[in-house]
Design a protein around this motif. Structure first.
Motif, PDB file in Angstrom:
ATOM      1  N   ASN A 116       0.832  -1.197   0.000  1.00 40.19           N
ATOM      2  CA  ASN A 116       0.000   0.000   0.000  1.00 40.19           C
ATOM      3  C   ASN A 116       0.868   1.249   0.000  1.00 40.19           C
ATOM      4  OD1 ASN A 116      -2.914  -0.323  -0.018  1.00 40.19           O
ATOM      5  ND2 ASN A 116      -2.660  -1.556   1.837  1.00 40.19           N
ATOM      6  N   THR A 117       0.247   2.396  -0.299  1.00 40.71           N
ATOM      7  CA  THR A 117       0.947   3.685  -0.300  1.00 40.71           C
ATOM      8  C   THR A 117       1.051   4.225   1.120  1.00 40.71           C
ATOM      9  OG1 THR A 117       0.077   4.173  -2.490  1.00 40.71           O
ATOM     10  CG2 THR A 117       0.907   6.034  -1.217  1.00 40.71           C
ATOM     11  N   HIS A 143      -2.478  -6.373  -0.839  1.00 38.35           N
ATOM     12  CA  HIS A 143      -1.251  -5.598  -0.658  1.00 38.35           C
ATOM     13  C   HIS A 143      -0.378  -6.280   0.379  1.00 38.35           C
ATOM     14  CE1 HIS A 143      -4.072  -2.591  -2.281  1.00 38.35           C
ATOM     15  NE2 HIS A 143      -3.006  -2.106  -2.881  1.00 38.35           N
ATOM     16  N   GLN A 187       7.180   6.703  -1.192  1.00 37.89           N
ATOM     17  CA  GLN A 187       6.723   5.526  -1.931  1.00 37.89           C
ATOM     18  C   GLN A 187       7.266   4.275  -1.228  1.00 37.89           C
ATOM     19  OE1 GLN A 187       8.869   4.473  -5.611  1.00 37.89           O
ATOM     20  NE2 GLN A 187       6.906   4.723  -6.666  1.00 37.89           N
ATOM     21  N   SER A 189       7.976  -0.012  -1.231  1.00 38.79           N
ATOM     22  CA  SER A 189       8.336  -1.028  -2.226  1.00 38.79           C
ATOM     23  C   SER A 189       8.580  -2.358  -1.539  1.00 38.79           C
ATOM     24  CB  SER A 189       9.581  -0.591  -3.011  1.00 38.79           C
ATOM     25  OG  SER A 189      10.708  -0.567  -2.164  1.00 38.79           O
ATOM     26  N   SER A 195       4.631   1.006  -4.677  1.00 35.52           N
ATOM     27  CA  SER A 195       3.298   1.586  -4.539  1.00 35.52           C
ATOM     28  C   SER A 195       3.216   2.891  -5.319  1.00 35.52           C
ATOM     29  CB  SER A 195       3.010   1.870  -3.063  1.00 35.52           C
ATOM     30  OG  SER A 195       3.776   3.000  -2.627  1.00 35.52           O
TER      31      SER A 195
END
Length: 514
Positions: A116-117, A143, A187, A189, A195
């Motif tokens: 997820n972000t 996710h 971000q 990863s 994401s």
């Protein structure tokens, strides 16, 4: 009277439903499970099911999570990836609920997903540093967990992102400009991918006063006599150093460290009063209202020896558009450099030119006076400087700037031209008049004229003879007489602009008037 006895009846009592069969399980999206079941049978002791409940638990733990009022097929989401899950179904109606069905078990998919972000927040750090923090994003059925993070930052609104990869929270974003609004995003990863970038967080860095960085080592060159010309560039600005607003210079005989300091200097600086043929160490220091930098690295150069001095700067006598009919030239005249005790004679000259005020110089080397500079634009002001050279290591200083403006129109002879010999006070031979062509280049032409003059270099401003259009393309002409007295004269052809001043000029060779 007889009483007729009739049999009576009543509606059957509703019974709870039968227990459903064990549900069927199948892998759904990500780590979801798809659960299906059928309605249980109806018999004399069990009514029809009108609804269902569903419950699930990690296999064997009986830690049941119940979903009330489930409908087949049902998507059981939020499961851990690669986990065995027990599922049961219960039927119900208004009379009650059945027992739970037999357990069905299936292991969820272990497919890896991008994370997820995350969400980012900012806080001011030391100086112009920003502290970026975030929390690990949630893990769900579509996710997976983040294993690393990337940070991007940009001047606010510019979208010119700089990326820093593989960082952890909190992250100190340093080296930013002081007092600048900075956009930041984060971000997450993992091995599967990255994401989307988080929403942008913006904060303005602090404005803190710092002393400047030390300047780079100075560049040294020979100046006049035994002088040294010192040049340098302003030191860089970073998160812990502000701009230098002034500079100090110090010099010493090389290796002696007996420094003489000159404060508040600007580049270039002429270091005077030095011994001839001596090696000189030079250092620089930046300063501002907060303090001073360290001294720069040392630069060393040996001054010129007596007898090998650079020449003085020449003096420019004139810069003018020549009267040859063109609008692309300037004629430059200068006097030879003066020789004195600390300046030898010039043996050559360099010339440089620039559109006035621009300071974008074009240099022509090895020229002599007078010199005609060509290839210029019409009606353009040009700055000119001249520099003298000789056998000294460095050339002399550039002269002061002299500015000249090119003609705004071109002038050329037309069909009728004046003969080289004329008779005074009679019509101009051989046609009684003279014609010319005049083209705007680029100044508009409002009139033209002819003029007799005893000078072939100074543009006449009196005795002008107005010319008229003669019907030819860009053609002008007029009938007029030779001068009233005998002598040597020059015939000028001039164009005029809206201010009635000359915008173009062409002069003939000498004409003898008898």
């Amino acid at each position: 009277m007889y009483s007729l006895g009739l049999p009576t009846s009543s509606a059957p009592t509703l019974q709870p439903p039968n227990m459903p069969s064990a549900p069927a399980l199948a892998a759904g999206t990500g780590s979801n499970l798809t659960v299906t079941w059928t309605f249980p049978a109806i018999d004399n002791a069990h009514g029809a099911a009108t609804g269902f409940n569903l419950r699930s638990s990690p296999t064997g733990m009986a830690a049941w999570m119940t979903v009330w009022g489930a409908i087949s097929p049902f998507n059981l989401s939020g499961m851990a990836g690669g986990a065995a899950i027990d599922v049961q179904i219960q039927s119900l109606n208004t009379a009650g609920a059945s027992a739970w069905s037999a357990i069905s078990t299936l292991t969820t998919a272990t497919t890896a997903f991008i994370p997820n972000t995350p969400s980012a927040s900012l806080a001011l750090g030391t100086g112009s540093t920003l502290i970026v923090t975030w929390v690990a994003p949630a893990v769900d059925s579509t996710h997976s967990a983040a294993t690393a993070y990337n940070v991007q930052f940009s001047p606010s609104g510019a979208g010119t992102w700089t990326t820093v990869s593989g960082v952890i929270t909190p992250y100190n974003l340093s080296g930013l400009a002081a007092g600048a609004a900075i956009d930041v995003r984060v971000q997450s990863s993992n091995a599967t991918g990255v994401s989307a970038w988080s929403a942008i967080s913006t904060l303005t860095t602090g404005i803190i006063a710092y002393a400047p960085n030390a300047p780079g080592a100075a560049a040294l060159a020979h100046g006049s006599g035994s002088d040294l010309a010192v040049t340098w560039t302003a030191p860089t600005i970073d998160g812990t150093h502000n701009a230098a607003t002034a500079f100090n210079l110090r010099w010493s005989p090389s290796g002696a460290a007996t420094w003489t300091t000159v404060s508040g200097v600007t580049s270039p600086c002429e270091l005077t009063g030095l011994a001839a043929g001596a090696a000189i160490d030079v250092q620089l220091q930046g300063s501002n209202v907060t303090g001073t930098s360290g001294w720069s690295a040392t630069t060393t150069l040996t001054t010129a020896t007596a007898g090998s001095y650079a020449p003085n700067a020449p003096a420019i006598a004139s810069v003018a558009a020549p009267p040859d009919g063109t609008a692309t030239k300037l004629a430059i005249i200068w006097a030879a450099s003066v020789v004195d005790n600390t300046h030898n004679a010039a043996t050559g000259y360099n010339l440089r030119s620039s559109p006035t005020g621009a300071g974008t110089w074009t240099i022509v080397s090895g020229v002599t006076s007078p010199y005609t500079l060509t290839g210029l634009a019409g009606a353009t002001a040009i700055d000119i400087e001249v520099q003298a050279t000789n056998a000294a290591v460095s050339p002399g200083a550039w002269s002061g700037i002299t500015t000249g403006t090119t003609w705004g129109a071109t002038v050329a002879p037309a069909t009728w031209v004046a003969a080289a010999a004329q008779v005074h006070n009679t019509s101009v031979a051989p046609n009684g008049g003279v014609q010319m062509t005049a083209v705007a280049a680029p100044t508009a032409i409002t009139g033209t004229s002819f003029a007799w003059s005893t000078s072939g270099t100074t543009v006449p401003t009196t005795g002008l003879i107005a010319a008229t259009l003669n019907g030819q393309t860009n053609g002008w002409g007029q009938y007029f007489n030779a001068p009233a007295t005998a002598g040597t004269f020059y015939l000028w052809m001039l164009t005029e602009g809206t201010s009635t001043s000359a915008t173009g000029a062409l002069v003939t060779s000498a004409i003898t008037v008898s």
